[in-house]
Design a protein around this motif. Structure first.
Motif, PDB file in Angstrom:
ATOM      1  N   SER A 112       0.827  -1.212   0.000  1.00  0.00           N
ATOM      2  CA  SER A 112       0.000   0.000   0.000  1.00  0.00           C
ATOM      3  C   SER A 112       0.857   1.255   0.000  1.00  0.00           C
ATOM      4  O   SER A 112       0.495   2.264  -0.604  1.00  0.00           O
ATOM      5  CB  SER A 112      -0.929  -0.001   1.223  1.00  0.00           C
ATOM      6  OG  SER A 112      -1.837  -1.082   1.170  1.00  0.00           O
ATOM      7  N   GLY A 113       2.019   1.186   0.682  1.00  0.00           N
ATOM      8  CA  GLY A 113       2.916   2.331   0.693  1.00  0.00           C
ATOM      9  C   GLY A 113       3.436   2.668  -0.689  1.00  0.00           C
ATOM     10  O   GLY A 113       3.557   3.848  -1.045  1.00  0.00           O
ATOM     11  N   ILE A 114       3.714   1.652  -1.494  1.00  0.00           N
ATOM     12  CA  ILE A 114       4.177   1.903  -2.858  1.00  0.00           C
ATOM     13  C   ILE A 114       3.029   2.341  -3.755  1.00  0.00           C
ATOM     14  O   ILE A 114       3.183   3.234  -4.590  1.00  0.00           O
ATOM     15  CB  ILE A 114       4.866   0.636  -3.412  1.00  0.00           C
ATOM     16  CG1 ILE A 114       6.150   0.355  -2.622  1.00  0.00           C
ATOM     17  CG2 ILE A 114       5.182   0.792  -4.897  1.00  0.00           C
ATOM     18  CD1 ILE A 114       6.916  -0.855  -3.098  1.00  0.00           C
ATOM     19  N   GLU A 132      14.730   0.019 -13.022  1.00  0.00           N
ATOM     20  CA  GLU A 132      13.646  -0.397 -12.141  1.00  0.00           C
ATOM     21  C   GLU A 132      14.144  -0.609 -10.712  1.00  0.00           C
ATOM     22  O   GLU A 132      13.433  -0.297  -9.743  1.00  0.00           O
ATOM     23  CB  GLU A 132      13.008  -1.678 -12.675  1.00  0.00           C
ATOM     24  CG  GLU A 132      12.300  -1.510 -14.009  1.00  0.00           C
ATOM     25  CD  GLU A 132      11.175  -0.476 -13.927  1.00  0.00           C
ATOM     26  OE1 GLU A 132      10.412  -0.507 -12.954  1.00  0.00           O
ATOM     27  OE2 GLU A 132      11.077   0.352 -14.851  1.00  0.00           O
ATOM     28  N   TRP A 133      15.357  -1.129 -10.556  1.00  0.00           N
ATOM     29  CA  TRP A 133      15.922  -1.301  -9.219  1.00  0.00           C
ATOM     30  C   TRP A 133      16.170   0.053  -8.553  1.00  0.00           C
ATOM     31  O   TRP A 133      15.930   0.218  -7.349  1.00  0.00           O
ATOM     32  CB  TRP A 133      17.221  -2.101  -9.281  1.00  0.00           C
ATOM     33  CG  TRP A 133      17.028  -3.559  -9.532  1.00  0.00           C
ATOM     34  CD1 TRP A 133      17.292  -4.240 -10.682  1.00  0.00           C
ATOM     35  CD2 TRP A 133      16.516  -4.519  -8.605  1.00  0.00           C
ATOM     36  NE1 TRP A 133      16.977  -5.563 -10.537  1.00  0.00           N
ATOM     37  CE2 TRP A 133      16.500  -5.773  -9.269  1.00  0.00           C
ATOM     38  CE3 TRP A 133      16.076  -4.455  -7.290  1.00  0.00           C
ATOM     39  CZ2 TRP A 133      16.057  -6.934  -8.661  1.00  0.00           C
ATOM     40  CZ3 TRP A 133      15.629  -5.616  -6.676  1.00  0.00           C
ATOM     41  CH2 TRP A 133      15.619  -6.835  -7.352  1.00  0.00           C
ATOM     42  N   GLN A 134      16.639   1.015  -9.323  1.00  0.00           N
ATOM     43  CA  GLN A 134      16.867   2.353  -8.761  1.00  0.00           C
ATOM     44  C   GLN A 134      15.552   3.000  -8.363  1.00  0.00           C
ATOM     45  O   GLN A 134      15.475   3.678  -7.324  1.00  0.00           O
ATOM     46  CB  GLN A 134      17.601   3.219  -9.782  1.00  0.00           C
ATOM     47  CG  GLN A 134      19.059   2.851  -9.989  1.00  0.00           C
ATOM     48  CD  GLN A 134      19.724   3.656 -11.088  1.00  0.00           C
ATOM     49  OE1 GLN A 134      19.089   4.025 -12.082  1.00  0.00           O
ATOM     50  NE2 GLN A 134      21.013   3.942 -10.923  1.00  0.00           N
ATOM     51  N   ILE A 135      14.523   2.814  -9.159  1.00  0.00           N
ATOM     52  CA  ILE A 135      13.207   3.361  -8.815  1.00  0.00           C
ATOM     53  C   ILE A 135      12.702   2.742  -7.514  1.00  0.00           C
ATOM     54  O   ILE A 135      12.164   3.436  -6.643  1.00  0.00           O
ATOM     55  CB  ILE A 135      12.217   3.108  -9.968  1.00  0.00           C
ATOM     56  CG1 ILE A 135      12.580   3.977 -11.171  1.00  0.00           C
ATOM     57  CG2 ILE A 135      10.783   3.399  -9.526  1.00  0.00           C
ATOM     58  CD1 ILE A 135      11.762   3.679 -12.404  1.00  0.00           C
ATOM     59  N   LEU A 136      12.908   1.429  -7.383  1.00  0.00           N
ATOM     60  CA  LEU A 136      12.451   0.746  -6.177  1.00  0.00           C
ATOM     61  C   LEU A 136      13.197   1.230  -4.940  1.00  0.00           C
ATOM     62  O   LEU A 136      12.578   1.577  -3.919  1.00  0.00           O
ATOM     63  CB  LEU A 136      12.612  -0.764  -6.341  1.00  0.00           C
ATOM     64  CG  LEU A 136      12.269  -1.625  -5.115  1.00  0.00           C
ATOM     65  CD1 LEU A 136      10.809  -1.457  -4.736  1.00  0.00           C
ATOM     66  CD2 LEU A 136      12.593  -3.088  -5.379  1.00  0.00           C
ATOM     67  N   PHE A 137      14.522   1.271  -5.030  1.00  0.00           N
ATOM     68  CA  PHE A 137      15.333   1.570  -3.848  1.00  0.00           C
ATOM     69  C   PHE A 137      15.417   3.067  -3.543  1.00  0.00           C
ATOM     70  O   PHE A 137      15.540   3.443  -2.371  1.00  0.00           O
ATOM     71  CB  PHE A 137      16.749   1.003  -4.027  1.00  0.00           C
ATOM     72  CG  PHE A 137      16.829  -0.478  -3.831  1.00  0.00           C
ATOM     73  CD1 PHE A 137      16.829  -1.031  -2.566  1.00  0.00           C
ATOM     74  CD2 PHE A 137      16.887  -1.332  -4.922  1.00  0.00           C
ATOM     75  CE1 PHE A 137      16.894  -2.397  -2.376  1.00  0.00           C
ATOM     76  CE2 PHE A 137      16.955  -2.701  -4.749  1.00  0.00           C
ATOM     77  CZ  PHE A 137      16.945  -3.241  -3.481  1.00  0.00           C
ATOM     78  N   GLU A 140      10.530   4.378  -4.431  1.00  0.00           N
ATOM     79  CA  GLU A 140       9.375   3.691  -3.849  1.00  0.00           C
ATOM     80  C   GLU A 140       9.602   3.287  -2.393  1.00  0.00           C
ATOM     81  O   GLU A 140       8.712   3.479  -1.550  1.00  0.00           O
ATOM     82  CB  GLU A 140       9.040   2.465  -4.702  1.00  0.00           C
ATOM     83  CG  GLU A 140       8.517   2.826  -6.081  1.00  0.00           C
ATOM     84  CD  GLU A 140       8.279   1.613  -6.955  1.00  0.00           C
ATOM     85  OE1 GLU A 140       7.412   1.686  -7.838  1.00  0.00           O
ATOM     86  OE2 GLU A 140       8.965   0.581  -6.747  1.00  0.00           O
ATOM     87  N   MET A 141      10.765   2.740  -2.087  1.00  0.00           N
ATOM     88  CA  MET A 141      11.005   2.312  -0.711  1.00  0.00           C
ATOM     89  C   MET A 141      11.028   3.482   0.272  1.00  0.00           C
ATOM     90  O   MET A 141      10.370   3.418   1.322  1.00  0.00           O
ATOM     91  CB  MET A 141      12.303   1.502  -0.637  1.00  0.00           C
ATOM     92  CG  MET A 141      12.184   0.128  -1.253  1.00  0.00           C
ATOM     93  SD  MET A 141      13.759  -0.755  -1.409  1.00  0.00           S
ATOM     94  CE  MET A 141      14.354  -0.724   0.264  1.00  0.00           C
TER      95      MET A 141
END
Length: 241
Positions: A112-114, A132-137, A140-141
Motif C-alpha cells: 500500500s505504501g508503494i 527499475e531497481w533504482q526506482i524501487l530503492f 518507492e522504498m
C-alpha cells in the motif's frame, strides 16, 4: 477500584521477583516471542510487498490471503500447529502461528505504501533514465516507508496481545499469570498481568508512532532567500506642485 489497587500491588510485590517464572522473565519471554515473530514475518512480507507494489502483480491474491489469515482464530491455530508439530516443537509451532498472524498487516502496509505514491514521481524517475531497481530503492522504498511502519505497528500490536496464549501450551510469557490466576481465582493476578500486557502494547505503539513520524519524507528545498535576489523596487510617488 480496589481491584486496580490490588492489581498494582501484585505487580510491584517483591514476590514477582521470586519463583520459577518471575515477572521480568515473563516480560522478556513475551517480548522475545513478539519481536522474533514480527522479524520473521517482516523477512517474508516486506520483499513480497515491494514486489507486488512495484509490479502491480499478485495484489488480488495477496488481499485474499491476508483476509483469510486475519480470519484465523489465534488460539485454535496455535493449538493445531502444536498438535501437528508435537510437544518437542511447540515453540516453533507457536512462533509459526504468530508469524502467520503478523504477515497480513506487514504485507498490506508494504504494498500500500508503494501504491500510494504519485505515479508522476515514478514516471519522472523513468524519464531520467533510472532503472527499475533504482526506482524501487531510491523512490518507492523511501516514500512508502511511512505505511510500511504502520503495517509493522499493527502487526506488533496484534502479536503482543496474541502471545499471551503461548502459555496455554506451556511456553511462558505473561499469559502464564493469566492462566494461573484463572485456575486459582486470583483476580489481582489476572488484572495485574493484563495491565502489564496493555503497558507493553502502549509502549510499542508509541515507539512505532515515533518511527512513523520520522519516516515521513520532508522537502529539502532552500529556506533562505538567494543572495542575488533583488528587492522589488519601491513605487515612485509624484508630488503635485
Amino acid at each position: 477500584m480496589n481491584y486496580f489497587v490490588d492489581a498494582f500491588a501484585w505487580i510491584f510485590s517483591p514476590d514477582r521477583l521470586e519463583g520459577s517464572l518471575t515477572l521480568p522473565m515473563a516480560i522478556a519471554q513475551h517480548l522475545a516471542f513478539t519481536f522474533g515473530s514480527v522479524a520473521i514475518a517482516s523477512v517474508i512480507a516486506i520483499p513480497l510487498g515491494w514486489l507486488i507494489g512495484h509490479t502491480g502483480r499478485g495484489r488480488e491474491i495477496a488481499v485474499f490471503l491476508s483476509g483469510a489469515a486475519r480470519a484465523l482464530p489465534a488460539l485454535g491455530l496455535v493449538v493445531l500447529l502444536v498438535m501437528l508439530a508435537g510437544v518437542t516443537l511447540k515453540t516453533e509451532a507457536a512462533v509459526t502461528a504468530f508469524v502467520i498472524l503478523a504477515v497480513p498487516s506487514i504485507l498490506a502496509g508494504t504494498y500500500s505504501g508503494i501504491e500510494a505514491i504519485d505515479r508522476s514521481v515514478i514516471d519522472a524517475g523513468r524519464a531520467m533514465g533510472m532503472t527499475e531497481w533504482q526506482i524501487l530503492f531510491r523512490i518507492e522504498m523511501p516514500l512508502g516507508l511511512s505505511l510500511l511502519i504502520g503495517g509493522l505497528r499493527s502487526a506488533s500490536l496484534q502479536v503482543v496481545a496474541t502471545v499471551t496464549i503461548a502459555a496455554y501450551v506451556g511456553l511462558g510469557g505473561l499469559g502464564f499469570f493469566l492462566i494461573q490466576g484463572l485456575q486459582t481465582r486470583n483476580y489481582s493476578e489476572i488484572l495485574g498481568a493484563a495491565i502489564v500486557v496493555v503497558a507493553l502494547a502502549l509502549a510499542l505503539d508509541g515507539l512505532f508512532a515515533l518511527l512513523a513520524r520520522f519516516a515521513v519524507p520532508r522537502t529539502t528545498g532552500p529556506r533562505v532567500r538567494r543572495r542575488d535576489a533583488q528587492p522589488a523596487p519601491l513605487p515612485v510617488v509624484q508630488m503635485s506642485h
